[in-house]
Design a protein around this motif. Structure first.
Motif, mmCIF file in Angstrom:
data_model
loop_
_atom_site.group_PDB
_atom_site.id
_atom_site.type_symbol
_atom_site.label_atom_id
_atom_site.label_comp_id
_atom_site.label_asym_id
_atom_site.label_seq_id
_atom_site.Cartn_x
_atom_site.Cartn_y
_atom_site.Cartn_z
ATOM 1 N N ILE A 1 0.430 -6.088 9.292
ATOM 2 C CA ILE A 1 -0.813 -6.841 9.142
ATOM 3 C C ILE A 1 -1.864 -5.941 8.504
ATOM 4 O O ILE A 1 -2.079 -4.824 8.936
ATOM 5 C CB ILE A 1 -1.299 -7.336 10.518
ATOM 6 C CG1 ILE A 1 -0.243 -8.248 11.137
ATOM 7 C CG2 ILE A 1 -2.619 -8.060 10.401
ATOM 8 C CD1 ILE A 1 -0.513 -8.594 12.573
ATOM 9 N N ASP A 2 -2.510 -6.444 7.471
ATOM 10 C CA ASP A 2 -3.518 -5.679 6.757
ATOM 11 C C ASP A 2 -4.846 -6.436 6.819
ATOM 12 O O ASP A 2 -5.066 -7.382 6.074
ATOM 13 C CB ASP A 2 -3.080 -5.458 5.312
ATOM 14 C CG ASP A 2 -3.904 -4.423 4.603
ATOM 15 O OD1 ASP A 2 -4.992 -4.087 5.102
ATOM 16 O OD2 ASP A 2 -3.463 -3.952 3.546
ATOM 17 N N PHE A 3 -5.714 -6.032 7.735
ATOM 18 C CA PHE A 3 -6.949 -6.769 7.980
ATOM 19 C C PHE A 3 -7.936 -6.681 6.832
ATOM 20 O O PHE A 3 -8.767 -7.578 6.673
ATOM 21 C CB PHE A 3 -7.596 -6.318 9.291
ATOM 22 C CG PHE A 3 -6.859 -6.822 10.489
ATOM 23 C CD1 PHE A 3 -6.956 -8.142 10.858
ATOM 24 C CD2 PHE A 3 -6.061 -5.980 11.230
ATOM 25 C CE1 PHE A 3 -6.278 -8.635 11.955
ATOM 26 C CE2 PHE A 3 -5.368 -6.452 12.326
ATOM 27 C CZ PHE A 3 -5.475 -7.781 12.693
ATOM 28 N N LYS B 1 5.422 -9.651 4.764
ATOM 29 C CA LYS B 1 5.026 -10.522 5.863
ATOM 30 C C LYS B 1 3.912 -11.479 5.432
ATOM 31 O O LYS B 1 2.888 -11.620 6.097
ATOM 32 C CB LYS B 1 4.611 -9.717 7.081
ATOM 33 C CG LYS B 1 5.748 -8.904 7.659
ATOM 34 C CD LYS B 1 5.362 -8.243 8.939
ATOM 35 C CE LYS B 1 6.551 -7.422 9.424
ATOM 36 N NZ LYS B 1 6.244 -6.703 10.649
ATOM 37 N N GLY B 2 4.148 -12.134 4.308
ATOM 38 C CA GLY B 2 3.142 -13.035 3.759
ATOM 39 C C GLY B 2 2.817 -14.186 4.677
ATOM 40 O O GLY B 2 1.671 -14.599 4.778
ATOM 41 N N TRP B 3 3.813 -14.692 5.376
ATOM 42 C CA TRP B 3 3.567 -15.814 6.280
ATOM 43 C C TRP B 3 2.623 -15.394 7.411
ATOM 44 O O TRP B 3 1.758 -16.156 7.797
ATOM 45 C CB TRP B 3 4.887 -16.356 6.839
ATOM 46 C CG TRP B 3 5.573 -15.389 7.765
ATOM 47 C CD1 TRP B 3 6.444 -14.400 7.410
ATOM 48 C CD2 TRP B 3 5.421 -15.306 9.175
ATOM 49 N NE1 TRP B 3 6.842 -13.706 8.519
ATOM 50 C CE2 TRP B 3 6.236 -14.243 9.624
ATOM 51 C CE3 TRP B 3 4.684 -16.017 10.116
ATOM 52 C CZ2 TRP B 3 6.313 -13.880 10.961
ATOM 53 C CZ3 TRP B 3 4.772 -15.653 11.444
ATOM 54 C CH2 TRP B 3 5.588 -14.602 11.853
ATOM 55 N N LEU B 4 2.803 -14.178 7.923
ATOM 56 C CA LEU B 4 1.971 -13.706 9.021
ATOM 57 C C LEU B 4 0.549 -13.393 8.555
ATOM 58 O O LEU B 4 -0.431 -13.829 9.161
ATOM 59 C CB LEU B 4 2.595 -12.473 9.666
ATOM 60 C CG LEU B 4 1.865 -11.884 10.866
ATOM 61 C CD1 LEU B 4 1.775 -12.911 11.982
ATOM 62 C CD2 LEU B 4 2.575 -10.632 11.345
ATOM 63 N N ASN B 5 0.439 -12.652 7.468
ATOM 64 C CA ASN B 5 -0.891 -12.317 6.936
ATOM 65 C C ASN B 5 -1.643 -13.564 6.488
ATOM 66 O O ASN B 5 -2.837 -13.705 6.736
ATOM 67 C CB ASN B 5 -0.761 -11.318 5.790
ATOM 68 C CG ASN B 5 -0.384 -9.944 6.275
ATOM 69 O OD1 ASN B 5 -1.032 -9.391 7.149
ATOM 70 N ND2 ASN B 5 0.678 -9.387 5.728
#
Length: 132
Positions: free
Chosen positions: A15-17, A78-82
């Motif tokens: 995850i990249d906030f 992790k495009g779906w998560l981000n």
């Protein structure tokens, strides 16, 4: 002389906030532009004001998809998560603004549905963003 980037995501994992917040801001910018165009359309044409709730939902969905796409495009994993987290941030900010600016606003069960929908739509945008 090489210029350094202000932000470097070395691992491109998880995850990249930074990109999630930036994507959410872009989503709100798109919403603003769309609402200005819809307002101009309502002012200068004879469109019924009854379509406003439908247009608002469409603008929110498009903005969340674009935010999820943007986040996933820049994180590359992790495009779906981000993208889903960007969608949830979009809805949470909307809830906070509604709480302060709408006098009859109350926290209720349908807000959970909106958060889930924001996550799902953002995840769809994120899936598209990673795969393109």
């Amino acid at each position: 002389m090489k210029l350094k980037k202000r932000y470097i995501n070395e691992t491109k994992e998880g995850i990249d906030f930074f990109w999630i917040i930036k994507g959410t801001i872009i989503g709100y910018f798109i919403s603003l532009i769309c609402f200005l165009l819809v307002g101009a359309g309502l002012y200068f044409t004879h469109m019924s004001e009854g379509i406003i709730p439908t247009i608002v939902i469409i603008v929110y969905l498009v903005s969340i998809i674009v935010a999820g796409f943007y986040v996933a495009r820049n994180t590359q994993s992790k495009g779906w998560l981000n993208g889903g987290i960007a969608g949830v941030f979009y809805i949470v900010i909307l809830i906070i603004l509604s709480y302060f600016f709408l006098p009859d606003f109350n926290l209720s069960l349908p807000l959970i549905g909106k958060l889930v929908l924001g996550f799902i739509i953002g995840a769809i945008g994120g899936i598209i963003g990673v795969n393109l």
